[in-house]
Motif scaffolding. Structure first.
Motif, PDB file in Angstrom:
ATOM      1  N   TYR A   9       0.895  -1.459  -0.023  1.00  0.00           N
ATOM      2  CA  TYR A   9       0.105  -0.129   0.119  1.00  0.00           C
ATOM      3  C   TYR A   9       0.833   1.338  -0.018  1.00  0.00           C
ATOM      4  N   LEU A  10       0.783   1.920  -1.144  1.00  0.00           N
ATOM      5  CA  LEU A  10       1.745   3.239  -1.129  1.00  0.00           C
ATOM      6  C   LEU A  10       0.931   4.352  -0.776  1.00  0.00           C
ATOM      7  N   VAL A  11       1.445   5.265   0.174  1.00  0.00           N
ATOM      8  CA  VAL A  11       1.197   6.591   0.609  1.00  0.00           C
ATOM      9  C   VAL A  11       1.957   7.697  -0.093  1.00  0.00           C
ATOM     10  N   THR A  12       1.367   8.390  -0.971  1.00  0.00           N
ATOM     11  CA  THR A  12       2.193   9.347  -1.676  1.00  0.00           C
ATOM     12  C   THR A  12       2.620  10.376  -0.739  1.00  0.00           C
ATOM     13  N   ASP A  13       3.831  11.231  -0.907  1.00  0.00           N
ATOM     14  CA  ASP A  13       4.139  12.288  -0.263  1.00  0.00           C
ATOM     15  C   ASP A  13       5.134  13.053  -1.118  1.00  0.00           C
ATOM     16  N   ARG A  14       4.787  13.897  -1.978  1.00  0.00           N
ATOM     17  CA  ARG A  14       5.724  14.674  -2.724  1.00  0.00           C
ATOM     18  C   ARG A  14       7.076  15.266  -2.340  1.00  0.00           C
ATOM     19  N   ILE A  37      -1.949  -0.837  -4.232  1.00  0.00           N
ATOM     20  CA  ILE A  37      -3.118  -0.021  -3.770  1.00  0.00           C
ATOM     21  C   ILE A  37      -2.136   1.320  -3.429  1.00  0.00           C
ATOM     22  N   VAL A  38      -3.040   2.413  -4.000  1.00  0.00           N
ATOM     23  CA  VAL A  38      -2.229   3.781  -3.535  1.00  0.00           C
ATOM     24  C   VAL A  38      -3.272   4.480  -2.978  1.00  0.00           C
ATOM     25  N   GLN A  39      -2.522   5.301  -1.924  1.00  0.00           N
ATOM     26  CA  GLN A  39      -3.149   6.366  -1.081  1.00  0.00           C
ATOM     27  C   GLN A  39      -2.606   7.802  -1.341  1.00  0.00           C
ATOM     28  N   ILE A  40      -3.371   8.640  -2.235  1.00  0.00           N
ATOM     29  CA  ILE A  40      -2.643  10.053  -2.562  1.00  0.00           C
ATOM     30  C   ILE A  40      -3.003  10.854  -1.332  1.00  0.00           C
ATOM     31  N   ARG A  41      -2.021  11.640  -0.802  1.00  0.00           N
ATOM     32  CA  ARG A  41      -2.210  12.260   0.398  1.00  0.00           C
ATOM     33  C   ARG A  41      -1.479  13.634   0.225  1.00  0.00           C
ATOM     34  N   GLU A  42      -1.953  14.682   0.420  1.00  0.00           N
ATOM     35  CA  GLU A  42      -1.757  16.073  -0.106  1.00  0.00           C
ATOM     36  C   GLU A  42      -2.439  17.011   1.047  1.00  0.00           C
ATOM     37  N   LYS A  43      -1.442  16.976   2.136  1.00  0.00           N
ATOM     38  CA  LYS A  43      -2.091  18.212   3.260  1.00  0.00           C
ATOM     39  C   LYS A  43      -2.123  19.357   2.905  1.00  0.00           C
ATOM     40  N   ASP A  44      -1.118  19.895   2.309  1.00  0.00           N
ATOM     41  CA  ASP A  44      -0.767  21.229   2.307  1.00  0.00           C
ATOM     42  C   ASP A  44      -0.842  21.821   0.965  1.00  0.00           C
ATOM     43  N   THR A  45      -1.780  21.143   0.164  1.00  0.00           N
ATOM     44  CA  THR A  45      -2.199  21.538  -1.414  1.00  0.00           C
ATOM     45  C   THR A  45      -3.496  22.112  -1.365  1.00  0.00           C
ATOM     46  N   ASP A  46      -3.503  23.082  -2.309  1.00  0.00           N
ATOM     47  CA  ASP A  46      -5.040  23.950  -2.429  1.00  0.00           C
ATOM     48  C   ASP A  46      -5.889  22.847  -3.253  1.00  0.00           C
ATOM     49  N   THR A  47      -7.275  22.989  -3.189  1.00  0.00           N
ATOM     50  CA  THR A  47      -8.226  22.197  -3.901  1.00  0.00           C
ATOM     51  C   THR A  47      -8.013  21.985  -5.422  1.00  0.00           C
ATOM     52  N   ALA A  48      -7.528  23.094  -6.183  1.00  0.00           N
ATOM     53  CA  ALA A  48      -7.489  23.200  -7.596  1.00  0.00           C
ATOM     54  C   ALA A  48      -6.179  22.131  -8.100  1.00  0.00           C
ATOM     55  N   PRO A  67      -6.335   0.216  -7.199  1.00  0.00           N
ATOM     56  CA  PRO A  67      -7.203   1.339  -6.788  1.00  0.00           C
ATOM     57  C   PRO A  67      -6.465   2.391  -6.094  1.00  0.00           C
ATOM     58  N   LEU A  68      -7.208   3.427  -6.132  1.00  0.00           N
ATOM     59  CA  LEU A  68      -6.446   4.999  -5.793  1.00  0.00           C
ATOM     60  C   LEU A  68      -7.409   5.349  -4.483  1.00  0.00           C
ATOM     61  N   ILE A  69      -6.843   5.406  -3.428  1.00  0.00           N
ATOM     62  CA  ILE A  69      -7.652   5.776  -2.230  1.00  0.00           C
ATOM     63  C   ILE A  69      -7.182   7.534  -1.782  1.00  0.00           C
ATOM     64  N   VAL A  70      -8.196   8.444  -1.873  1.00  0.00           N
ATOM     65  CA  VAL A  70      -7.772   9.873  -1.677  1.00  0.00           C
ATOM     66  C   VAL A  70      -7.829   9.761   0.030  1.00  0.00           C
ATOM     67  N   ASN A  71      -6.814  10.568   0.660  1.00  0.00           N
ATOM     68  CA  ASN A  71      -6.777  10.858   2.016  1.00  0.00           C
ATOM     69  C   ASN A  71      -7.683  12.167   2.234  1.00  0.00           C
ATOM     70  N   ASP A  72      -8.428  11.965   3.459  1.00  0.00           N
ATOM     71  CA  ASP A  72      -9.192  12.884   4.003  1.00  0.00           C
ATOM     72  C   ASP A  72     -10.296  13.662   3.097  1.00  0.00           C
ATOM     73  N   GLY A  84     -11.779   4.864  -3.278  1.00  0.00           N
ATOM     74  CA  GLY A  84     -11.897   4.695  -1.697  1.00  0.00           C
ATOM     75  C   GLY A  84     -11.678   6.182  -0.989  1.00  0.00           C
ATOM     76  N   LEU A  85     -11.830   6.114   0.167  1.00  0.00           N
ATOM     77  CA  LEU A  85     -11.331   7.369   0.933  1.00  0.00           C
ATOM     78  C   LEU A  85     -10.801   6.933   2.312  1.00  0.00           C
ATOM     79  N   HIS A  86      -9.564   7.596   2.571  1.00  0.00           N
ATOM     80  CA  HIS A  86      -9.146   7.194   3.982  1.00  0.00           C
ATOM     81  C   HIS A  86      -9.147   8.485   4.943  1.00  0.00           C
ATOM     82  N   VAL A  87      -9.560   8.155   6.220  1.00  0.00           N
ATOM     83  CA  VAL A  87      -9.832   9.287   7.289  1.00  0.00           C
ATOM     84  C   VAL A  87      -9.007   9.134   8.432  1.00  0.00           C
ATOM     85  N   GLY A  88      -8.863  10.092   9.099  1.00  0.00           N
ATOM     86  CA  GLY A  88      -8.114   9.967  10.397  1.00  0.00           C
ATOM     87  C   GLY A  88      -9.137  10.123  11.473  1.00  0.00           C
ATOM     88  N   GLN A  89      -8.992  10.127  12.691  1.00  0.00           N
ATOM     89  CA  GLN A  89      -9.759  10.224  13.968  1.00  0.00           C
ATOM     90  C   GLN A  89     -10.409  11.674  13.921  1.00  0.00           C
TER      91      GLN A  89
END
Length: 533
Positions: A9-14, A37-48, A67-72, A84-89
């Motif tokens: 399971y790859l979690v991306t971080d540019r 499986i890939v989770q794309i994680r972009e914590k500090d990127t604007d929506t566009a 499969p591609l999962i989007v974080n948050d 899919g979608l991955h969420v934190g607490q």
């Protein structure tokens, strides 16, 4: 719902990309390397920008049927029709996300403790990301590192559910096998996958990095264990055990295996002399820089925490890791583990980092490991009359440790004392040899660890010979190795104690070394007092 392969399971971080490395190039190479499986994680990127990255990532993943999962970000997941979608607490609750997302969308949730696992079950999550398993620099941690043994406890709560589990946090090729082997529930519930970030995203050649991780996962699935006994069953008898111990005695003498010992400073010379007397060869090295090279040449490793200084501890961490990687037996002696919180934490760190083949301790030490109050410690000694049912105790501890290696593998536990109890989780050997002068001598318990390591090295040596003959992997019998090491010491002690030149503890040790060197097959057969339960 389509069956999902969570194994890699790859979690991306540019932010981790090497200078000049393009993100989409890196992602495609990772997919070619075996990411499932890939989770794309972009914590500090604007929506566009996030939307653009997610759309292009989804196109790449679709091409490779991954499969591609989007974080948050539920909005991004909806916009790109993510799998899919991955969420934190602290993110959107699973129950709310389920109502807003299309049917059959995968929803995962991060969990760090049993309460969060419970909530994930109640909310109907499809999978949980359990962590952080190891310390990590890719994410600021606001919750404790749980270690591989903590993962097993959470997996136990998932027993009977359809929820999948992925470990995350600091996982790399160096600790991947330990993560997989150690993260198992008492009911054999293993991980469905591991999430990796920096080893792939930070690589100049991510295809190779992913392929290396994928092969390790496949190797784990093929082998199923690190230290599986030749016959972890109920087929042992007194006759077969004594025959096996005699065979190991001869193997030690013939092959003189090198025994690497990180041990108590008080007994370094005594342990080295005992090792030589048995017919093996000692090396007493603690420097972390030597550990990888030594693992290539030694026959077994003994780790004894009697002298727990920072430099030695670093060496212990590295030595066990390299020994596991090379399928070398690791004998662990948690001396005085119940004496201080410092020792308890240190032992927890070691056992989370590598897998023991044999754990040897007195009643107080094993009680501390098991979380029992039945026996207390006074320094490195036990206080009290011992366990009411030592046979059940040692068997249960061995079973518990066995689950941290994988369902079919074996961690042997030795409960030392006036009577010694040894178990692989199924069988229990009860050994009644020995002499009270052993208890009057400093470091007799430490020396027994040297004896066990010598015999375990012989057991592994014999297994490797069988492996060459059969052309398939065979793992040494650590149960016989532990029994052989204890019998060698205790029988030799009996013989030394009755010699005319022995007047007390001061003259006992030289005589003990003599008798270790004179030990023979005939003596073992004549004097061994053993039961197999």
């Amino acid at each position: 719902m389509t069956l999902i392969d969570y194994s890699l399971y790859l979690v991306t971080d540019r932010k981790l990309l090497p200078p000049g490395k393009d993100y989409f190039e890196s992602l495609e190479q990772s997919l070619r390397g075996g990411v499932t499986i890939v989770q794309i994680r972009e914590k500090d990127t604007d929506t566009a920008e996030f939307l653009d990255i997610a759309l292009r990532s989804k196109d790449l993943c679709d091409r490779y049927k991954v499969p591609l999962i989007v974080n948050d970000r539920l909005d991004i997941a909806l916009a790109v029709q993510a799998d899919g979608l991955h969420v934190g607490q602290r993110d959107m609750p699973v129950s709310v996300a389920r109502k807003l997302l299309p049917a059959n969308t995968i929803i995962g949730v991060s969990c760090n403790n049993l309460q969060e696992i419970e909530k994930a079950i109640q909310d109907g999550a499809d999978y949980v990301g359990i962590g952080a398993v190891w310390a990590t620099t890719t994410k600021d941690l606001d919750k404790p590192v749980i270690g591989v043994r903590g993962v097993g406890e959470m997996l136990q709560r998932l027993d009977g559910t359809s929820i999948k589990a992925v470990a995350i946090g600091g996982i790399k090729s160096q600790n991947l096998l330990r993560t997989l082997h150690g993260s198992v529930s008492p009911n054999n519930h293993a991980l469905d996958g591991v999430a990796v970030v920096s080893e792939i995203m930070g690589s100049l050649i991510p295809e190779q990095a992913a392929a290396r991780l994928s092969e390790l996962i496949s190797s784990f699935k093929r082998s199923g264990c690190i230290h599986k006994a030749l016959s972890v069953s109920s087929d042992y008898s007194v006759t077969t055990v004594i025959d096996g111990v005699v065979d190991l005695l001869n193997c030690v003498r013939e092959r003189s295996p090198l025994i690497h010992q990180i041990t108590n400073n008080v007994v370094i010379a005594q342990s080295a002399n005992a090792t030589i007397a048995l017919g093996a060869s000692p090396i007493m090295a603690t420097t972390v820089q030597e550990m990888e090279d030594l693992a290539k040449i030694h026959g077994a490793l003994l780790v004894n925490i009697g002298t727990l200084v920072p430099t030695a501890y670093e060496g212990m961490m590295a030595a066990g890791t390299f020994a596991n990687a090379r399928r070398k037996p690791v004998v662990f002696d948690p001396v005085g583990v119940g004496a201080s919180e410092f020792r308890k934490k240190a032992v927890g760190g070691l056992l989370n980092t590598w897998q023991s083949s044999v754990i040897k301790g007195n009643a107080a030490e094993l009680a501390a490991l098991a979380g029992s109050n039945e026996v207390q410690s006074k320094g490195v000694d036990s206080v009290g009359s011992g366990f009411k049912d030592p046979v059940s105790f040692v068997r249960n501890v061995a079973r518990k440790e066995r689950k941290h290696s994988i369902s079919s593998s074996c961690c042997v536990v030795v409960l030392s004392g006036k009577i010694d109890y040894i178990s692989d989780g199924t069988n229990v050997a009860v050994l009644e040899n020995g002499h009270e002068l052993l208890s009057k001598m400093t470091g007799s318990g430490c020396i027994s660890g040297s004896c066990i390591a010598s015999y375990c090295a012989a057991a592994m040596s014999k297994a490797q010979m069988a492996e060459e003959d059969q052309g398939k992997m065979v793992i040494g019998d650590m149960f016989l190795g532990a029994i052989g090491g204890i019998l060698a010491l205790t029988i030799s002690a009996e013989l030394a104690a009755v010699r005319d030149d022995v007047k007390g503890p001061g003259t006992f040790f030289p005589a003990l070394i003599d008798e270790l060197s004179l030990l023979s097959s005939r003596i073992i057969r004549e004097r061994a007092r053993i039961q197999i339960l």
